[in-house]
Each structure stands twice: as structure tokens, then as C-alpha cells.
Design a protein around this motif. Sequence first.
Motif, PDB file in Angstrom:
ATOM      1  N   ILE A  75     -49.532  68.240  70.635  1.00  0.00           N
ATOM      2  CA  ILE A  75     -50.694  68.905  70.578  1.00  0.00           C
ATOM      3  C   ILE A  75     -50.808  68.922  69.111  1.00  0.00           C
ATOM      4  O   ILE A  75     -50.087  69.735  68.293  1.00  0.00           O
ATOM      5  N   ASP A  76     -51.489  68.100  68.476  1.00  0.00           N
ATOM      6  CA  ASP A  76     -51.713  67.710  67.054  1.00  0.00           C
ATOM      7  C   ASP A  76     -50.252  67.636  66.358  1.00  0.00           C
ATOM      8  O   ASP A  76     -49.130  67.369  67.066  1.00  0.00           O
ATOM      9  N   THR A  77     -50.197  68.072  65.127  1.00  0.00           N
ATOM     10  CA  THR A  77     -48.896  67.838  64.455  1.00  0.00           C
ATOM     11  C   THR A  77     -48.133  69.324  64.416  1.00  0.00           C
ATOM     12  O   THR A  77     -47.244  69.523  63.879  1.00  0.00           O
ATOM     13  N   THR A  78     -48.846  70.358  64.824  1.00  0.00           N
ATOM     14  CA  THR A  78     -48.220  71.543  65.058  1.00  0.00           C
ATOM     15  C   THR A  78     -47.358  71.910  66.195  1.00  0.00           C
ATOM     16  O   THR A  78     -46.624  72.682  66.039  1.00  0.00           O
ATOM     17  N   LEU A  79     -47.223  71.254  67.087  1.00  0.00           N
ATOM     18  CA  LEU A  79     -46.555  71.432  68.300  1.00  0.00           C
ATOM     19  C   LEU A  79     -46.197  70.398  69.232  1.00  0.00           C
ATOM     20  O   LEU A  79     -47.053  69.551  69.410  1.00  0.00           O
ATOM     21  N   LEU A  80     -44.951  70.429  69.566  1.00  0.00           N
ATOM     22  CA  LEU A  80     -44.469  69.169  70.306  1.00  0.00           C
ATOM     23  C   LEU A  80     -43.587  69.922  71.584  1.00  0.00           C
ATOM     24  O   LEU A  80     -42.859  70.806  71.291  1.00  0.00           O
ATOM     25  N   SER A  81     -43.641  69.537  72.516  1.00  0.00           N
ATOM     26  CA  SER A  81     -42.776  70.132  73.875  1.00  0.00           C
ATOM     27  C   SER A  81     -42.276  68.912  74.684  1.00  0.00           C
ATOM     28  O   SER A  81     -42.723  67.931  74.933  1.00  0.00           O
ATOM     29  N   VAL A  82     -40.996  69.168  74.878  1.00  0.00           N
ATOM     30  CA  VAL A  82     -40.090  68.109  75.380  1.00  0.00           C
ATOM     31  C   VAL A  82     -40.013  68.509  77.183  1.00  0.00           C
ATOM     32  O   VAL A  82     -39.856  69.545  77.538  1.00  0.00           O
ATOM     33  N   SER A  83     -40.353  67.598  77.888  1.00  0.00           N
ATOM     34  CA  SER A  83     -40.008  67.628  79.362  1.00  0.00           C
ATOM     35  C   SER A  83     -38.721  67.537  79.589  1.00  0.00           C
ATOM     36  O   SER A  83     -38.266  66.284  79.845  1.00  0.00           O
ATOM     37  N   LEU A  84     -38.069  68.527  79.552  1.00  0.00           N
ATOM     38  CA  LEU A  84     -36.559  68.456  79.737  1.00  0.00           C
ATOM     39  C   LEU A  84     -36.084  67.619  80.956  1.00  0.00           C
ATOM     40  O   LEU A  84     -34.982  66.956  81.328  1.00  0.00           O
ATOM     41  N   ASP A  85     -36.947  67.658  82.176  1.00  0.00           N
ATOM     42  CA  ASP A  85     -36.507  67.039  83.459  1.00  0.00           C
ATOM     43  C   ASP A  85     -36.639  65.507  83.488  1.00  0.00           C
ATOM     44  O   ASP A  85     -36.188  64.841  84.186  1.00  0.00           O
ATOM     45  N   CYS A  86     -37.084  65.018  82.130  1.00  0.00           N
ATOM     46  CA  CYS A  86     -37.109  63.549  82.042  1.00  0.00           C
ATOM     47  C   CYS A  86     -35.876  63.308  81.193  1.00  0.00           C
ATOM     48  O   CYS A  86     -35.868  62.039  80.815  1.00  0.00           O
ATOM     49  N   TYR A  87     -34.946  63.886  81.157  1.00  0.00           N
ATOM     50  CA  TYR A  87     -33.665  63.600  80.261  1.00  0.00           C
ATOM     51  C   TYR A  87     -32.370  64.202  81.164  1.00  0.00           C
ATOM     52  O   TYR A  87     -31.562  64.627  80.238  1.00  0.00           O
ATOM     53  N   LEU A  88     -32.381  63.979  82.297  1.00  0.00           N
ATOM     54  CA  LEU A  88     -31.271  64.394  83.174  1.00  0.00           C
ATOM     55  C   LEU A  88     -30.333  63.250  83.222  1.00  0.00           C
ATOM     56  O   LEU A  88     -29.173  63.514  83.990  1.00  0.00           O
ATOM     57  N   GLY A  89     -30.501  62.045  82.523  1.00  0.00           N
ATOM     58  CA  GLY A  89     -29.550  61.131  82.826  1.00  0.00           C
ATOM     59  C   GLY A  89     -29.695  59.912  83.435  1.00  0.00           C
ATOM     60  O   GLY A  89     -30.261  60.099  84.404  1.00  0.00           O
ATOM     61  N   GLU A  90     -29.399  58.635  83.235  1.00  0.00           N
ATOM     62  CA  GLU A  90     -30.035  57.631  83.799  1.00  0.00           C
ATOM     63  C   GLU A  90     -29.684  57.465  85.546  1.00  0.00           C
ATOM     64  O   GLU A  90     -30.256  56.951  86.134  1.00  0.00           O
ATOM     65  N   ASN A  91     -28.570  58.171  85.826  1.00  0.00           N
ATOM     66  CA  ASN A  91     -28.017  58.183  87.242  1.00  0.00           C
ATOM     67  C   ASN A  91     -28.610  59.205  88.185  1.00  0.00           C
ATOM     68  O   ASN A  91     -28.289  59.511  89.108  1.00  0.00           O
ATOM     69  N   TYR A  92     -29.501  60.153  87.602  1.00  0.00           N
ATOM     70  CA  TYR A  92     -30.561  61.196  88.324  1.00  0.00           C
ATOM     71  C   TYR A  92     -30.844  60.665  89.395  1.00  0.00           C
ATOM     72  O   TYR A  92     -31.778  59.892  89.343  1.00  0.00           O
ATOM     73  N   PRO A  93     -30.581  61.312  90.587  1.00  0.00           N
ATOM     74  CA  PRO A  93     -31.167  60.592  91.841  1.00  0.00           C
ATOM     75  C   PRO A  93     -32.569  60.381  92.109  1.00  0.00           C
ATOM     76  O   PRO A  93     -33.062  59.326  92.317  1.00  0.00           O
ATOM     77  N   LEU A  94     -33.491  61.325  91.519  1.00  0.00           N
ATOM     78  CA  LEU A  94     -34.886  61.484  91.631  1.00  0.00           C
ATOM     79  C   LEU A  94     -35.363  60.256  90.705  1.00  0.00           C
ATOM     80  O   LEU A  94     -36.630  59.796  90.909  1.00  0.00           O
ATOM     81  N   TYR A  95     -34.618  59.814  89.755  1.00  0.00           N
ATOM     82  CA  TYR A  95     -35.123  58.969  88.870  1.00  0.00           C
ATOM     83  C   TYR A  95     -35.400  57.401  89.558  1.00  0.00           C
ATOM     84  O   TYR A  95     -36.177  56.845  88.977  1.00  0.00           O
ATOM     85  N   GLU A  96     -34.805  57.143  90.371  1.00  0.00           N
ATOM     86  CA  GLU A  96     -34.852  55.847  91.399  1.00  0.00           C
ATOM     87  C   GLU A  96     -36.349  55.488  91.555  1.00  0.00           C
ATOM     88  O   GLU A  96     -36.622  54.556  91.466  1.00  0.00           O
ATOM     89  N   GLN A  97     -37.247  56.694  91.893  1.00  0.00           N
ATOM     90  CA  GLN A  97     -38.359  56.376  92.549  1.00  0.00           C
ATOM     91  C   GLN A  97     -39.290  56.637  91.452  1.00  0.00           C
ATOM     92  O   GLN A  97     -40.496  56.210  91.662  1.00  0.00           O
ATOM     93  N   ARG A  98     -38.827  56.932  90.141  1.00  0.00           N
ATOM     94  CA  ARG A  98     -39.951  57.126  89.126  1.00  0.00           C
ATOM     95  C   ARG A  98     -39.890  56.275  88.226  1.00  0.00           C
ATOM     96  O   ARG A  98     -40.971  55.891  87.510  1.00  0.00           O
ATOM     97  N   TYR A  99     -38.626  55.616  87.752  1.00  0.00           N
ATOM     98  CA  TYR A  99     -38.502  54.816  86.586  1.00  0.00           C
ATOM     99  C   TYR A  99     -37.981  53.350  87.152  1.00  0.00           C
ATOM    100  O   TYR A  99     -37.138  53.321  87.906  1.00  0.00           O
ATOM    101  N   TYR A 100     -38.428  52.392  86.380  1.00  0.00           N
ATOM    102  CA  TYR A 100     -37.746  51.155  86.442  1.00  0.00           C
ATOM    103  C   TYR A 100     -36.266  51.155  86.034  1.00  0.00           C
ATOM    104  O   TYR A 100     -36.063  51.843  85.279  1.00  0.00           O
ATOM    105  N   ASN A 101     -35.598  50.335  86.544  1.00  0.00           N
ATOM    106  CA  ASN A 101     -34.044  50.139  85.964  1.00  0.00           C
ATOM    107  C   ASN A 101     -33.971  50.011  84.789  1.00  0.00           C
ATOM    108  O   ASN A 101     -32.971  50.538  84.216  1.00  0.00           O
ATOM    109  N   TYR A 102     -34.737  49.207  84.022  1.00  0.00           N
ATOM    110  CA  TYR A 102     -34.699  48.703  82.534  1.00  0.00           C
ATOM    111  C   TYR A 102     -35.074  49.906  81.500  1.00  0.00           C
ATOM    112  O   TYR A 102     -34.932  50.061  80.424  1.00  0.00           O
ATOM    113  N   GLU A 103     -35.658  51.080  82.190  1.00  0.00           N
ATOM    114  CA  GLU A 103     -36.321  52.131  81.573  1.00  0.00           C
ATOM    115  C   GLU A 103     -35.101  53.463  81.519  1.00  0.00           C
ATOM    116  O   GLU A 103     -35.237  54.427  80.882  1.00  0.00           O
ATOM    117  N   ARG A 104     -34.202  53.301  82.701  1.00  0.00           N
ATOM    118  CA  ARG A 104     -33.538  54.651  83.068  1.00  0.00           C
ATOM    119  C   ARG A 104     -32.629  55.138  81.782  1.00  0.00           C
ATOM    120  O   ARG A 104     -32.234  56.301  81.662  1.00  0.00           O
TER     121      ARG A 104
END
Length: 258
Positions: A75-104
Motif C-alpha cells: 500500500i504505497d511506500t509506507t506499508l508492505l504486508s507479507v502473505s506468510l502462507d505463500c512461503y511454506l516451502g516448495e514441497n508444501y502439499p497445497l502448492y501443487e495445485q497453485r504453483y507451477y513446478n518451476y515457481e515452487r
Amino acid sequence: GLGDAPSFQKGLKMFLSNEAISRLYADTETKFSNDTVWITELQDAFLRYDELFAPQKRPRILTHISGLNQSIVTIDTTLLSVSLDCYLGENYPLYEQRYYNYERNLHESDRIPIDVVEVWLRTLYPYQSQRNALLDRMIYEGKILYCLSRIFPRINEYVLLGYSDKQAQWCKENEAEIWKQLIGKKHLFNTESMLINKYIEPAPFVSVLHQDAPGRLGRWIGLQIIKAYANEKKKEAIEIIETTDNGGEILSASKYNG
């Protein structure tokens, strides 16, 4: 937290059932109650940022759970928020249906500091090119990578790009050939966004170039040009990020030739 804001709830990816969402919450909580290395790394990165650049007021950094939506919300340069659920590690099971192999591999928690600083740099120094040719975009991406490599001196450029050792090796061995092709195919001054995206965006490979050419290769070449430019002109990171996105000017000053 931000996760409770109505707009975030509305933005949740519909393929996630409530059960999957509760599991994400639980798994994120478990992982990040112990995994705090990224916080220290991020603090260090901002200290280096202050040394290298004109110190800016730091953004507030929050965390939320987005239901595997956007990794970093700004939100402009004053605020950043991190979606921690997007950083659970490349082998996190739910990522298979969400991210391509080359992105994990980009969804490990050690990516958080890099992603946060990258988003912040892009917010402070947005892309500015009237012509918007592939070369201009490559130069801009090269500038962002160059500054990231100064802010994270222990991380090599291939890791910043999410490349495997094999992809890194391919780039090193084929740099001259890639450059020859870029010129030969007249892609450098092409302004078609579809072509530009093929060189810049994540992909299994750059289809308009070669099936071994890793996605985002345009960014890597942009970085090589910027490194040559910084060397040639003896420029600091702050001067680099503030240079124009006029690719032709930077390219000729860099004397880069593959």
C-alpha cells in the motif's frame, strides 16, 4: 491483522475450501512460530539499504494469510504486508495445485526478505520508459537485480533469479550466443508486450529463444549490461537505480557485447 480485512477475504482464491484455509492458517502458524530467521535477514537488508541509498522512511511490515493469493501486498511506500502462507516451502502439499513446478522454489521462507525489498524498490523506483522496448525493460529489471545483489551481498545473482545450478551454468556458457540471437532476431527494440513478457516473466523456458533458456533470462542479460555499465562508469547503486530506463543510452555507455 490484515487477514481480517474484508477485501482480503473477498480476494481468497475460490479453489481453496474452508478446510484448506483452516489448514493453511494452522500450518503457517506452526511454521512461523519457529522460523524467524527471515526477520533478522530483512532487518539486515534494510540496514544495508540505508548505507547504499538515500535512507527512506522504512515501510511498516505486516504479515497476513491471503489464501495463496499475492505473496507481497503493498500500500504505497509506507506499508508492505507479507502473505506468510505463500512461503511454506516448495514441497508444501497445497502448492501443487497453485504453483507451477518451476515457481515452487520461490516459496521458501528465505525468499521473504528478497521479495519484500524487491517490491519496495519497485514501488520507490517504478519503471519509466516512453518507448517500452524489450531492451528498456531489461535495463530496468537489471537495475533492480543489481541493487538487490548489493543489498544481499551473500546471495549470488542466480539464486536471486531463482535459477538452479544447471540453469546458471547454461547462462554462463551461452551468454555470447544469447546476445547474438537477441540482436539477430531484432528482439531488443521490439515493443510487443507478449514478446517482452516471454523474456521477463517466470516461465519454464524462453520459448522465443531456446528450450534451455531459463525463464526471466531477459532480466539476467539486463543485469550483465548494468554490471558492465556500473564498472565502466564507476557508478554506485543509488546512481544506478536513478538512471533513466533508456536502454540504448545505457547499453552504449556499458560497452556490453555479450
